[in-house]
Scaffold this motif. Structure first.
Motif, PDB file in Angstrom:
ATOM      1  N   VAL A  30     -92.699 -61.745  55.103  1.00 22.30           N
ATOM      2  CA  VAL A  30     -93.183 -62.509  53.956  1.00 22.30           C
ATOM      3  C   VAL A  30     -93.323 -63.984  54.330  1.00 22.30           C
ATOM      4  N   SER A  34     -97.091 -65.466  54.204  1.00 25.81           N
ATOM      5  CA  SER A  34     -97.064 -65.874  52.794  1.00 25.81           C
ATOM      6  C   SER A  34     -98.432 -66.351  52.321  1.00 25.81           C
ATOM      7  N   LEU A  37    -100.662 -63.309  51.932  1.00 19.88           N
ATOM      8  CA  LEU A  37    -100.226 -62.517  50.781  1.00 19.88           C
ATOM      9  C   LEU A  37    -100.645 -63.171  49.470  1.00 19.88           C
TER      10      LEU A  37
END
Length: 58
Positions: A30, A34, A37
């Motif tokens: 993540v 990031s 995403l």
């Protein structure tokens, strides 16, 4: 000898370590992706909003 064999077969701590490693890997992924995403989520939300508006306007 029996105690050593019982200790070797005990796997309770292994599951905890596996879960911790999985969480660490997920957090790292993540952190690395990031920005990507966020873009994917924003595109998905905008598509959902656009299509729901189209359905509601019919």
């Amino acid at each position: 000898m029996g105690e050593l064999l019982a200790f070797w077969k005990e796997e309770d701590a292994v599951a905890v370590v596996e879960i911790i490693l999985i969480v660490v890997v997920l957090i790292a992924l993540v952190a690395l992706f990031s920005k990507s995403l966020k873009e994917v989520v924003n595109k998905a939300i905008s598509q959902i909003t656009k299509r729901s508006a189209d359905v509601l306007n019919i």
